[in-house]
Design an enzyme around this catalytic site. Structure first.
Site, short mmCIF file in Angstrom:
data_model
loop_
_atom_site.label_atom_id
_atom_site.label_comp_id
_atom_site.label_asym_id
_atom_site.label_seq_id
_atom_site.Cartn_x
_atom_site.Cartn_y
_atom_site.Cartn_z
CD1 TRP A 101 2.59 26.21 24.24
CD2 TRP A 101 3.34 24.20 23.61
NE1 TRP A 101 1.58 25.29 24.41
CE2 TRP A 101 2.00 24.06 24.03
CE3 TRP A 101 4.03 23.06 23.17
CZ2 TRP A 101 1.33 22.83 24.02
CZ3 TRP A 101 3.36 21.83 23.17
CH2 TRP A 101 2.03 21.72 23.58
CG ASP A 168 5.27 27.02 17.76
OD1 ASP A 168 4.21 27.09 17.11
OD2 ASP A 168 5.39 26.31 18.79
CE LYS A 192 -3.01 24.80 20.93
NZ LYS A 192 -1.63 24.78 21.33
C1 LIG Z 1 -0.59 23.91 21.08
C2 LIG Z 1 0.78 24.33 20.77
C3 LIG Z 1 1.74 23.40 20.28
C4 LIG Z 1 1.43 21.91 20.15
O1 LIG Z 1 0.64 21.57 19.05
P1 LIG Z 1 0.38 20.03 18.70
O2 LIG Z 1 -0.47 20.06 17.48
O3 LIG Z 1 -0.31 19.40 19.88
O4 LIG Z 1 1.72 19.41 18.46
C5 LIG Z 1 3.00 23.88 19.98
N1 LIG Z 1 3.32 25.18 20.11
C6 LIG Z 1 2.43 26.08 20.57
C7 LIG Z 1 2.84 27.51 20.68
C8 LIG Z 1 1.14 25.70 20.91
O5 LIG Z 1 0.27 26.61 21.35
#
Ligand SMILES: *Cc1c(COP(=O)(O)O)cnc(C)c1O
Length: 357
Positions: A101, A168, A192
């Site tokens: 990521w 992030d 998530k």
């Molecule tokens: C799942 C994830 C993303 C992507 O999220 P989206 O909503 O699909 O854009 C970005 N960064 C991390 C660390 C993730 O686990």
């Protein structure tokens, strides 16, 4: 048969939240219309947004210096929106590379400004803070607290540095305390941690908002304009915000972040200890860099991994295959993953090993 999802995303929704959201969608608090039919400019929707913001603020103790935004586009949109909003032509940005990521974030930022990768992890580990070659004149320093595809996590947060830290936190948002006062900007895709995809939570220190490339940023993605408009520059993703509001209240009433953190530590430790003690399952991540949310593991050969995933599915244990770029197996434990689900998985793993080890 009961079925449990161990997907890396979306997270499970607890039964009581599902029931509440279904009621909200049928009719919002006796007012005769669905929550989906509320005008976004009205008092009722303002109340939903306020409740989500204030519950989030108290859950992770967000100081007044930081604003909370509810935006569209997921974390992936932030990969471009962070550089667009926090830097401008001629500036450069620091990025820490720790897995899949963060590499996606780096690629996206590099198409905007000069990106300096100041540290890179190696297989199974994240780069230590003392390996980060931070530039004091960088617009910001970006890192990924949890690498969901690789099963890696920074167990601590970096400190200090002149350039503001940007995290992030999509992978481990609300599963651990967050020192928000140490961070310039935190973003997390809601799917998530808070249930519905498309919504992104952004927590940003207000004084950083004036630095953006000013002009050229589409209005829904302009953090300064969204702050001034209280996330209502245009119609926000109302259903995802409603789900997030209900999830936040559920989390708060269930004991908050300290309880969530304890569960996250305990449950992942139980799984890692089965893996480490088995001589059959294998986890390649260094113990101090292992994700407590996404436990990635392997079996002696790919055929066994396939029969593991297949047999698990037949027993109602779903979505245990690893990220497509990484392979292997992966079990994700979110706040909303039931204890019953974790117990069933551990039992299955012990049995599977007995039969095949
Ligand atoms: C799942 C994830 C993303 C992507 O999220 P989206 O909503 O699909 O854009 C970005 N960064 C991390 C660390 C993730 O686990």
């Amino acid at each position: 048969m009961k079925r449990f999802s161990f997907a890396a995303g979306p997270c499970p929704i607890p039964p009581e939240v599902k029931k509440q959201v279904a009621e909200d969608v049928r009719e919002w608090k006796g007012c005769g219309v669905s929550a989906l039919e509320l005008p976004f400019t009205g008092d009722e929707f303002a109340e939903i947004l306020e409740s989500a913001a204030s519950d989030l603020r108290s859950l992770i103790e967000i100081p007044r210096s930081h604003k909370i935004l509810f935006l569209q586009g997921g974390a992936t949109a932030q990969f471009a929106l962070v550089p667009m909003n926090l830097a401008r032509v001629g500036w450069h940005c620091d990025y820490v590379e720790s897995g899949y990521w963060s590499r996606r974030a780096i690629e996206e930022a590099a198409s905007w400004w000069d990106v300096r990768v100041i540290a890179s992890g190696a297989a199974g580990r994240v780069p230590n803070f003392d390996e980060w070659r931070r530039n004091s004149d960088a617009a910001y320093c970006h890192f990924t607290s949890n690498e969901s595809a690789d099963g890696l996590q920074f167990h601590e947060f970096p400190q200090g540095g002149k350039a503001p830290l940007v995290a992030d936190m999509t992978g481990d948002f609300l599963t651990r305390p967050i020192p928000v006062e140490q961070l310039g900007l935190v973003y997390a895709s809601a799917l998530k941690s808070l249930g519905a995809s498309g919504l992104t939570i952004v927590i940003v220190r207000a004084d950083l908002l004036v630095r953006g490339s000013s002009g050229g940023i589409p209005a829904p993605f302009d953090l300064a304009r969204q702050t001034a408009a209280r996330s209502k520059v245009n119609t926000p993703p109302m259903l995802a915000i409603l789900v997030a509001a209900r999830m936040l209240r559920w989390l708060l009433e269930g004991g908050g972040i300290s309880k969530a953190f304890l569960r996250s530590q305990e449950r992942s430790a139980n799984l890692y200890s089965i893996i480490d003690g088995s001589g059959f399952y294998r986890c390649d991540a260094a113990p101090d860099a292992r994700s407590r949310v996404n436990v990635c593991f392997r079996l002696p050969d790919p055929e066994l991994e396939e029969s593991f995933a297949h047999e698990a599915e037949a027993l109602g244990l779903l979505h245990l295959r690893g990220h497509k770029r990484v392979g292997g197996l992966r079990a994700s434990f979110y706040n909303s993953t039931a204890d019953e689900a974790v117990d069933a998985l551990l039992e299955f793993m012990t049995n599977f090993m007995r039969r095949n080890g």
